[in-house]
Design a protein around this motif. Sequence first.
Motif, PDB file in Angstrom:
ATOM      1  N   THR A  22       8.166   6.295  -1.161  1.00  0.00           N
ATOM      2  CA  THR A  22       7.507   7.487  -0.659  1.00  0.00           C
ATOM      3  C   THR A  22       6.812   7.183   0.661  1.00  0.00           C
ATOM      4  N   ALA A  23       6.375   8.240   1.322  1.00  0.00           N
ATOM      5  CA  ALA A  23       5.674   8.079   2.594  1.00  0.00           C
ATOM      6  C   ALA A  23       4.408   7.251   2.425  1.00  0.00           C
ATOM      7  N   GLY A  24       3.829   7.290   1.228  1.00  0.00           N
ATOM      8  CA  GLY A  24       2.604   6.536   0.964  1.00  0.00           C
ATOM      9  C   GLY A  24       2.853   5.096   0.556  1.00  0.00           C
ATOM     10  N   LYS A  48       9.787  16.460   0.301  1.00  0.00           N
ATOM     11  CA  LYS A  48       9.262  15.778   1.486  1.00  0.00           C
ATOM     12  C   LYS A  48       7.754  15.926   1.569  1.00  0.00           C
ATOM     13  N   GLN A  80       5.879  15.931  -0.878  1.00  0.00           N
ATOM     14  CA  GLN A  80       5.341  15.000  -1.865  1.00  0.00           C
ATOM     15  C   GLN A  80       5.534  13.549  -1.430  1.00  0.00           C
ATOM     16  N   GLY A  81       6.083  13.391  -0.217  1.00  0.00           N
ATOM     17  CA  GLY A  81       6.300  12.045   0.312  1.00  0.00           C
ATOM     18  C   GLY A  81       7.631  11.441  -0.058  1.00  0.00           C
TER      19      GLY A  81
END
Length: 466
Positions: free
Chosen positions: A399-401, A437, A439-440
Amino acid sequence: MAEASLHQSLSQSQTLAPQMRKSLEILQASTMELSHLMQQALETNPTLEDVTEVTSLDEDAPDAEEADSLEYMNESEDDWRDRSILEGRSAQWTQEDEERRQRLYDNIVAPETLQQHLQHQLDLSLIEPNVREAALVILGQLDDRGFLDTKLVELASSNSLAIKPLEEALELIKSFEPAGVGASGIPEALLIQLERSGGTETLEYKIVRDHLEDLARKRYPQIARALGTTVERITEATQTIARLSPNPGGEFDPTGNPYILPDVVIEKNDNGVWGARLTGEHLPSLRINDFYKDMIGKNGVDSKARAFLRDQIRDGRSLIRSISLRQETILAIAHKLIEQQPAFLEKGPRHLRPLTMNDVADELDLHATTVSRAVAGKYILTPQGLMEMRAFFATGYQTAGGAEVSNAGVREAIQQLISHENPAKPLSDDAITKALKTQGIKVARRTIAKYREQLNILPSHLRKSF
């Protein structure tokens, strides 16, 4: 030591010795199948005895705590005690209770799983060891329908394999029964079935290959014009296509089997700590009968009888060690799954993180193919329900995180989005892509479409209600 010899034999020869073949059979067997194998051994090998049946008569029987120890796996050949006490035996059961329950289990026939069905076909295939290794990795990644949800390049990277043997292995698996296994999804599964039945030049094959979307929308005139034929011929072809299976592995669906029993149970103890235990309280506890060991050294015993007993004792020891190794291996894998997937155990499928068999194999100092064989056809009872052990192994996304989410987690996210959508304005695949997206989770639209199909969810235009 046993693991090293197992890997060496697989690498050097495609023709396995009978003892090695039996060892692999035991490793792959489910708990119920193992019960049948052990009962068969007790009936055919006179030197074997069931400890649970003789303990009450044997004053020298081992202490239960001592017998349950897996330290016997580390003893030398000379010190081996010729017994394997399996976990979970209950002291409260009487002999009559044990016999009654054993008769019940003996009368239950466990249906073959898809993994076992494909594994048997692989075992009969004459292929190079590196292709066999790649095939085992692929089999471990197939879903319940027999579809491969992972790109070969990802499998190559996560399992330290070359791409060429993976490609050869996948083509081999696609030739297995049931037709359609190894496909990337429903369209390819249908094409495989059509190719086997009539080749690639049939009208049905061309419709599925080039006009599947029009077929789903019943645009028969458009298909007929594109293929230069009549609507009547298209209609006939669609009837043939309708008889194909969009779910090749469906006949092996474990949810249709009321006799599936877990091989492992994961649960919290009184202190709130996750733990794993093997199921197997109904299994015999094997050892070599001292009478026959003593008989070999006595004078006056016929040489043929002595040779026969020596062979039987050797086979019995090999069986006991193979069973102990199986139990230890499965339990060790289960403990690693607990270490790697605590969020899943607490919160559910959405939190299943990417994990490969190679990851677990490296930590346990095993070969990835051994892990694949050990989890094949095995079921594990978790707080999230009964599931196949191989379901814990999947590739995924970051994920983005920076968090990791498995393919199963992405499918769960898609399922949740669609379950909460407005029926009058259902979410398109593009809309789902954008929602994930936020939600990452960055996933391509075509991947969303594939996962939606795997969840048996119709496209948005077919889900719309007025």
